[in-house]
Design an enzyme around this catalytic site. Structure first.
Site, mmCIF file in Angstrom:
data_model
loop_
_atom_site.group_PDB
_atom_site.id
_atom_site.type_symbol
_atom_site.label_atom_id
_atom_site.label_comp_id
_atom_site.label_asym_id
_atom_site.label_seq_id
_atom_site.Cartn_x
_atom_site.Cartn_y
_atom_site.Cartn_z
ATOM 1 N N THR A 115 0.846 -1.204 0.000
ATOM 2 C CA THR A 115 0.000 0.000 0.000
ATOM 3 C C THR A 115 0.874 1.244 0.000
ATOM 4 O OG1 THR A 115 -1.778 -1.151 1.143
ATOM 5 C CG2 THR A 115 -1.742 1.246 1.349
ATOM 6 N N ASN B 85 -5.593 -9.405 -7.867
ATOM 7 C CA ASN B 85 -5.667 -10.181 -6.625
ATOM 8 C C ASN B 85 -6.916 -11.056 -6.537
ATOM 9 O OD1 ASN B 85 -6.233 -7.242 -6.568
ATOM 10 N ND2 ASN B 85 -7.298 -7.730 -4.667
ATOM 11 N N GLN C 23 0.838 -8.957 -6.312
ATOM 12 C CA GLN C 23 0.422 -10.362 -6.406
ATOM 13 C C GLN C 23 1.314 -11.163 -7.348
ATOM 14 O OE1 GLN C 23 -1.722 -11.998 -4.612
ATOM 15 N NE2 GLN C 23 -2.875 -10.352 -3.634
ATOM 16 N N SER D 82 5.319 -6.508 -2.452
ATOM 17 C CA SER D 82 5.035 -6.686 -1.024
ATOM 18 C C SER D 82 5.532 -8.060 -0.596
ATOM 19 C CB SER D 82 3.523 -6.570 -0.819
ATOM 20 O OG SER D 82 3.206 -6.730 0.538
ATOM 21 N N HIS E 189 4.405 -10.076 1.978
ATOM 22 C CA HIS E 189 3.550 -11.062 2.644
ATOM 23 C C HIS E 189 2.668 -11.880 1.708
ATOM 24 C CE1 HIS E 189 -0.544 -9.054 2.898
ATOM 25 N NE2 HIS E 189 0.195 -7.997 2.597
ATOM 26 N N THR F 237 14.054 4.912 10.376
ATOM 27 C CA THR F 237 14.975 3.799 10.645
ATOM 28 C C THR F 237 14.402 2.512 10.064
ATOM 29 O OG1 THR F 237 15.735 4.899 12.627
ATOM 30 C CG2 THR F 237 16.134 2.529 12.500
ATOM 31 N N CYS G 187 -8.835 -8.257 1.076
ATOM 32 C CA CYS G 187 -7.655 -7.495 1.465
ATOM 33 C C CYS G 187 -7.939 -6.495 2.571
ATOM 34 C CB CYS G 187 -7.083 -6.747 0.272
ATOM 35 S SG CYS G 187 -5.680 -7.594 -0.434
#
Ligand code: PLP
Length: 382
Positions: A70, A152, A180, A200, A202, A239, A323
Site C-alpha cells: 500500500t 488479486n 500479487q 510486497s 507477505h 529507521t 484485502c
C-alpha cells in the site's frame, strides 16, 4: 489441522523468513550507524535488497524498502509535479487494488478509470485513446498510469509491457502494482518498460508490513511520503525495520520455485469442481492467470454460505477481495468485467501457495461437493 487456501490475502510466514527475522531482531544496531553494530545491521538490509532485486530482476539500487505494498502504491501515485499549479492526470485500470483506486495524492477529479474486457484484462486501445485525448486537450501536460501486473481477485495477468509502449508514446509514466505477481511470475519480463513497480513481502511467505517500490531510473518524479533522515536514498525516511526487511529477503530467495505443482493443483481443483457443477463459472479463465488463483461461482449459491460452510470444515478461502474490509461486499473487479449481481454474489477466491498440499485440495473438493449437493437439493425442492 486447517487447510489455508487464502494466500492472495496473505501467505503464511515461511520458516526461513521467520529464522532470518529472529536473527535480525537479535542485532542491536541501527543500519545508519557507522560502528560495527550499525554495519552489521546495514549488511542485513543490503543482503535482503540484493535478494529482492534478484527476484524482481532489477539492480539492487532500484529497490526502495517501504512498509508494504500500500505504501509503495501511494508513494508511486504522488509524483512531485502534483505540488505545482499545472494540470495532471492519473489513469488507473478499473480492477486495481483499493490503494491505487484512491489515487494517492491526486484529487478525485484528476483520476480517470480505464475499462477492462469480460476476462478482466485492460482494453489497450481504449487506454491509448484516453492518453491521446489527454495529450491533446492538456497540450502535453504530465500524466501517470497505474496498471497492476496480476489481479488479486481473479489472477488475470495484465499486458503491462504493451501498456508501457502506449504510455511512453505520449510522454507519460507507468506504475505497475506487482504485489500479487512478485514471487510467482517473471516480473522483469512481464512489466518491462514500467517506470515504477510496487511489491510486497507477505503475498509469498515474507512478513506483513514489508514491501518495496522499485524505481527504475534516476530522476523520476517520486515525492517521498515520509521525509526526515534520508534513509532509502531519500525516498523513504525512517529507521529501517531490519527484521521485516530480512524476512522479505529470505522469502524472496525461495519464491520462484514450485509454481508448476501449485498450478497443477489449482487446475485439478477447477476441473473436479466443474465436473460436479455444470453451471460453474471460473472468472478470467480465458486470460493469462496467476498459477495459484481460482475465482469461481455458481449462480444462486451465495459466497457467504460457501465461506461459512468451508470454514466449519476447516478450510479458509475468501469471497472476492478480502484485502481490507473482512466483510463480503460487491467486487468492483467483477463489476468492471460485466459480471451480473447474482453470479458475482457467488464468487469465492481460492488461492494456493507455498504451504498448499494435495491433501488441502482433496479436502476442498470434498467439502465443496457436499455444500454444492445441499444447494442442488434445495434448488430442486423449491
Ligand atoms: N496491491 C494488491 C494487488 C494487493 O493484493 C494488495 C494486498 O493487500 C496490496 C496492493 C496491498 O499490499 P500490502 O498489504 O502489503 O499493503
Amino acid at each position: 489441522m486447517r487447510s489455508y487456501l487464502d494466500h492472495n490475502a496473505t501467505s503464511p510466514l515461511r520458516p526461513e523468513a521467520r529464522d532470518a527475522m529472529l536473527a535480525a531482531l537479535a542485532l542491536p544496531g541501527n543500519a545508519s550507524s557507522v560502528h560495527a553494530e550499525g554495519r552489521a545491521a546495514r549488511m542485513m538490509v543490503e543482503d535482503a535488497r540484493e535478494k529482492v532485486a534478484a527476484l524482481a530482476g532489477c539492480p539492487p539500487r532500484q529497490v526502495v524498502f517501504t512498509g508494504g505494498g500500500t505504501e509503495a502504491n501511494v508513494t508511486a501515485l504522488s509524483p512531485d509535479w502534483l505540488t505545482g499549479d499545472g494540470p495532471g492526470r492519473l489513469f488507473v485500470s478499473a480492477i486495481e487494488h483499493a490503494s491505487v483506486i484512491r489515487g494517492g495524492r491526486f484529487a478525485l477529479n484528476e483520476v480517470e478509470t480505464l475499462p477492462v474486457d469480460s476476462n478482466g484484462v485492460i482494453d489497450l486501445d481504449a487506454a491509448r485513446e484516453a492518453f491521446a485525448s489527454w495529450h491533446k486537450i492538456s497540450g502535453g501536460a504530465p500524466f501517470l498510469v497505474s496498471l497492476m501486473l496480476a489481479n488479486n481477485e481473479t489472477g488475470a495477468v495484465q499486458p503491462v509491457a504493451q501498456m508501457a509502449e502506449r504510455v511512453h508514446e505520449f510522454g507519460g509514466l507507468l506504475h505497475s502494482d506487482a504485489v500479487q505477481a512478485l514471487g510467482k511470475l517473471r516480473v522483469e519480463e512481464l512489466a518491462a518498460g514500467a517506470d515504477l513497480i510496487s511489491v510486497s513481502a507477505h503475498k509469498f511467505g515474507g512478513p506483513k508490513g514489508a514491501g518495496a517500490l522499485i524505481v527504475k531510473r534516476e530522476g523520476l518524479p517520486v515525492a517521498a511520503m515520509l521525509r526526515g533522515g534520508g534513509q532509502e536514498r531519500g525516498y523513504r525516511a525512517g529507521t529501517e525495520n531490519i527484521a521485516a526487511i530480512a524476512g522479505f529477503g529470505a522469502a524472496a530467495e525461495l519464491s520462484l520455485a514450485g509454481w508448476d505443482q501449485i498450478e497443477a493443483l489449482r487446475d485439478r481443483l477447477e476441473a473436479q469442481v466443474a465436473e460436479i457443477a455444470s453451471g460453474l463459472t471460473v472468472f478470467s479463465q480465458d486470460a493469462p492467470r496467476l498459477p495459484n488463483t481460482s475465482c469461481l461461482a455458481v449462480a444462486g449459491l451465495a459466497a457467504e454460505t460457501l465461506l461459512i460452510g468451508l470454514d466449519l470444515e476447516g478450510i479458509a478461502v475468501s469471497a472476492g477481495s478480502a484485502c481490507s474490509s473482512g466483510k463480503v461486499a460487491r467486487s468492483h473487479v467483477l463489476d468492471a468485467m460485466g459480471v451480473g449481481p447474482e453470479l458475482g454474489a457467488g464468487a469465492i477466491r481460492v488461492s494456493l501457495g507455498w504451504s498448499t498440499t494435495e491433501n488441502d485440495i482433496e479436502r476442498f473438493i470434498a467439502a465443496w461437493t457436499r455444500l454444492y449437493g445441499k444447494f442442488a437439493e434445495r434448488r430442486q425442492a423449491a
